[in-house]
Design an enzyme around this catalytic site. Structure first.
Site, PDB file in Angstrom:
ATOM      1  N   LYS A 110      19.178  11.756  -4.193  1.00  0.00           N
ATOM      2  CA  LYS A 110      18.180  12.798  -3.916  1.00  0.00           C
ATOM      3  C   LYS A 110      17.098  12.896  -4.982  1.00  0.00           C
ATOM      4  CE  LYS A 110      19.956  14.787  -0.131  1.00  0.00           C
ATOM      5  NZ  LYS A 110      19.216  14.759   1.142  1.00  0.00           N
ATOM      6  N   GLU A 132      14.445  23.324   0.822  1.00  0.00           N
ATOM      7  CA  GLU A 132      15.597  23.785   1.578  1.00  0.00           C
ATOM      8  C   GLU A 132      16.797  23.006   1.076  1.00  0.00           C
ATOM      9  OE1 GLU A 132      13.704  21.335   2.634  1.00  0.00           O
ATOM     10  OE2 GLU A 132      15.274  19.840   2.946  1.00  0.00           O
ATOM     11  N   SER A 399      25.802   6.843  -2.048  1.00  0.00           N
ATOM     12  CA  SER A 399      24.628   7.693  -2.274  1.00  0.00           C
ATOM     13  C   SER A 399      24.845   8.823  -3.263  1.00  0.00           C
ATOM     14  CB  SER A 399      24.144   8.261  -0.941  1.00  0.00           C
ATOM     15  OG  SER A 399      25.195   8.948  -0.295  1.00  0.00           O
TER      16      SER A 399
END
Lengths: 417, 269
Positions: A110, A132, A399
């Site tokens: 991210k 968000e 990830s």
């Protein structure tokens, strides 16, 4: 003030970015019939400003250099490739190689995107960022980079998620972000996204909306993909350098789909490589307790783009389920919808149970605790590897790391911490 | 001539500002919605804007979000909304009805079928909040085919070029969003209306309605100075949600606004 030069020679190619691998999306943000800008008129000017800002700055050497420097010194890139030999041996068959995005600062892919978007906010003169978040990973990644750049940061999070993810909420607050509880709808990620869009529509002049995945209106699917495509570019270079070959298959989990898009994108033209996106099968895609938008949904319009989504017969968006909060989303990035319909990628799902099993398997065999999201990819990769020959390679995007999920896993197994 | 055009012609000939109340279909149940629609017309509404409830109304503020949730919980669907319009039309063939909502339920119903069914039910206009002109080609073709006006929003942030583009594709009327924000937000900034509305009028002969943030008779009067129509949604929906007698509430809410609008026009003339 950094001196501007037009030379990018000293920046690894993997850390540069831009839409030079294909010509999609088109000028209106469409990937075939998918994508676009389905938002209220008030946002159209801001989306256009963002698109123009991005197209301008991504070619600017100062911007690209800052981004590359941050990926290196702040995020800790490049993330290594790691061959999971004990896992491969147990599975029998092909070699499983992991792209270690879990080793990034803040523990997941991210941060690649939030570093890029926050930098873009700074270059575009925006002082306030909003985001968000579902599980809190994107919220933490946004709060992190906002702290570093001195930007005001507000994170919208469903009231239900706030209760489930107390530690991430506290992390965001430590980082100086304001976490606002969203108590409408199902009080989860999709409602947080609605609320962030409402904030943006109200504060369009000074606010930059940092969307956490390849969903949303144009240009978000494009720019989030581009910022994350560092994953695939690095992996491609590393494969050639370390293994003198490219993988036979790519596997990544898909919620909104940003880590998957980041890995897949630089390989799209390598037609001999099979590409698999793994969705959250929850308790099984035959029922309604899952989040497999591509596997069990149909095209519709949600959160600003046309894409596969999960809705009822009346077109109301359904509530989804996954053991992994990061995959618990009823839509998916429009480029994945396009990859599905064109057949370039295949979308499959694994259940909560299979993901939990893979979580334990990787932890015990390799000493790597995967995020529950990534455990979905691991689960499918083991199935795939089992059918491969020993020379074949499956490259999995690991990830994120699983530290955030230990409470979830413990409570599922009835263990009190 | 369409009902919407006829309505604005009539209003303009007698110097009346059109009053457009918004309610969410199914909020309080289907019967309550029908009663409120009829009462609003008796109390001075010229056009009814009927919200098609959606699970994820991202352009709406908390009041209409909650109304959508109540309406969906009561079992309202797009089929149900069209049923309400059909029943309303049995007694009223004059008052135009504009449906307001989001793309996905319409897509699921089928754009062509929806247009046909809406037309036969007696719908006059459709406003899809998350469908800017860029994405409107297909739905616009189907609605036009069935002689339904597609109404578009113009925002304070819309560039000159976009305003022109929106006016070119609009029919029925143009809906100017009075503020940057969601429905029911903040307060009206009347001072900022004159210039954009004058500018929009250069691009179109269509009537201009103004909405978002209009709460009281005095807000309505202020807007009427510039606009042909005034839309009131959240303030009405909020009051209705708390009312025991929705018909009484609708009357008590709308009549003072109607009177204030009529009185101010008289004073001007």
């Amino acid at each position: 003030m950094q001196k501007s030069t037009n030379r990018l020679d000293d920046i690894p190619e993997a850390w540069q970015f831009g839409n030079d691998l294909g010509d999609l999306p088109d000028g209106g943000g469409h990937f075939g019939e998918f994508g676009g800008s389905y938002v209220s008129e008030t946002l159209m000017a801001s989306l256009d400003e963002l698109r123009q800002g991005y197209l301008h700055w991504r070619r600017d050497p100062v911007f690209v250099r800052r981004f590359a420097q941050d990926l290196k010194d702040y995020v800790g890139r490049p993330s290594p490739l790691y061959e999971a030999k004990r896992l491969s041996a147990q599975v029998g068959g092909g070699r499983i190689i992991l792209k270690r995005e879990d080793l990034n600062h803040t523990g997941a892919h991210k941060i690649n995107n939030t570093v890029g978007q926050a930098l873009l906010a700074e270059f575009m003169g925006k002082k306030r960022v909003i985001a968000e978040t579902g599980a809190g990973q994107h919220g933490v990644a946004t709060a992190t980079i906002a702290a570093r750049l001195g930007l005001e940061c507000v994170v919208y999070m469903g009231a239900v998620d706030i209760q489930r993810q107390a530690i991430n909420v506290f992390r965001m607050r430590l980082l100086g972000a304001e976490v606002r509880a969203v108590d409408s709808g199902s009080q989860t990620l999709k409602d947080a996204m609605n609320e962030a869009l409402r904030d943006w529509v109200t504060n369009v002049d000074d606010t930059f909306y940092v969307i956490g995945t390849v969903a949303g209106p144009h240009p978000y699917p494009m720019l989030v993909r581009d910022f994350n495509s560092v994953i695939g570019r690095e992996a491609r270079e590393q494969m050639q350098l370390q293994y003198q070959t490219l993988p036979d298959a790519l596997v990544a989990c898909v919620g909104g789909g940003s880590n998957a898009m980041g890995l897949f994108y630089p390989f799209l033209n390598d037609k001999e490589i099979s590409i698999y996106g793994v969705e959250a099968g929850g308790e099984g895609v035959d029922g309604d307790q899952h989040a497999a938008s591509l596997g069990a949904g149909r095209p519709g319009v949600l959160h600003g783009s046309r894409t596969y989504l999960l809705d009822d017969d009346a077109g109301q968006i359904r509530e989804t389920h996954s053991v992994s909060a990061g995959l618990d989303y009823p839509g998916v990035g429009p480029e994945h919808s396009w990859l599905k319909d064109t057949g370039r990628a295949e979308y499959v799902s694994v259940t909560d149970q299979e993901a939990l099993q893979a979580f334990h398997q990787l932890t015990r065999l390799e000493g790597i605790l995967p995020a529950l999201e990534s455990a979905h990819a691991i689960a499918y990769a083991t199935k795939l590897a089992a059918q491969m020959s020993p020379q074949q390679i499956v490259l999995v995007n690991l990830s994120g790391r699983g530290d955030k999920d230990v409470h979830t896993v413990a409570s599922i197994e009835g263990i009190e911490l | 001539m369409s009902r919407i055009a006829e309505c604005f012609n009539k209003c303009s000939s007698i110097g009346r500002t059109a009053l457009i109340p918004y309610i969410t279909a199914g909020d309080g149940g289907a019967e309550a919605t029908l009663t409120v629609m009829q009462t609003l017309v008796e109390s001075g509404a010229d056009i009814i804007e009927l919200g098609m409830p959606f699970s994820d109304p991202m352009a709406d503020g908390p009041v209409i979000q909650k109304a959508c949730e109540r309406a969906l919980a009561s079992g309202m669907t797009l089929t149900g909304v069209l049923g309400l319009v059909r029943r309303f039309r049995m007694d009223d063939q004059i008052t135009p009805i504009v449906l307001m909502g989001y793309m996905n339920p319409i897509e699921r119903y089928g754009l062509k079928l929806f247009s046909q069914d809406a037309a036969s039910a007696g719908v006059d206009g459709v406003l899809l909040v998350d469908c800017p002109p860029e994405e409107a080609a297909t739905v616009h073709a189907h609605l036009s085919e069935c002689s339904i006006d597609q109404i578009f929003l113009v925002a304070p942030t819309s560039t000159e070029q976009r305003r022109q583009q929106i006016c070119a594709i609009s029919s029925g009327f143009v809906y100017y969003v009075s503020l940057k924000g969601v429905t029911g937000a903040a307060c009206l900034q009347q001072a900022s209306l004159a210039e954009p509305i004058a500018e929009i009028k250069q691009h179109t002969k269509l009537p201009i309605a103004v909405g978002f943030g209009i709460k009281s008779p005095s807000d309505a009067v202020a807007v009427a100075e510039h606009a042909d129509a005034v839309v009131i949604g959240s303030a009405l929906v909020e009051n209705l949600a708390q009312a025991d007698d929705v018909a009484q509430l609708a009357r008590d809410f709308l009549q003072p606004i109607r009177q204030a609008l009529d009185n101010s026009k008289k004073r001007i003339s």
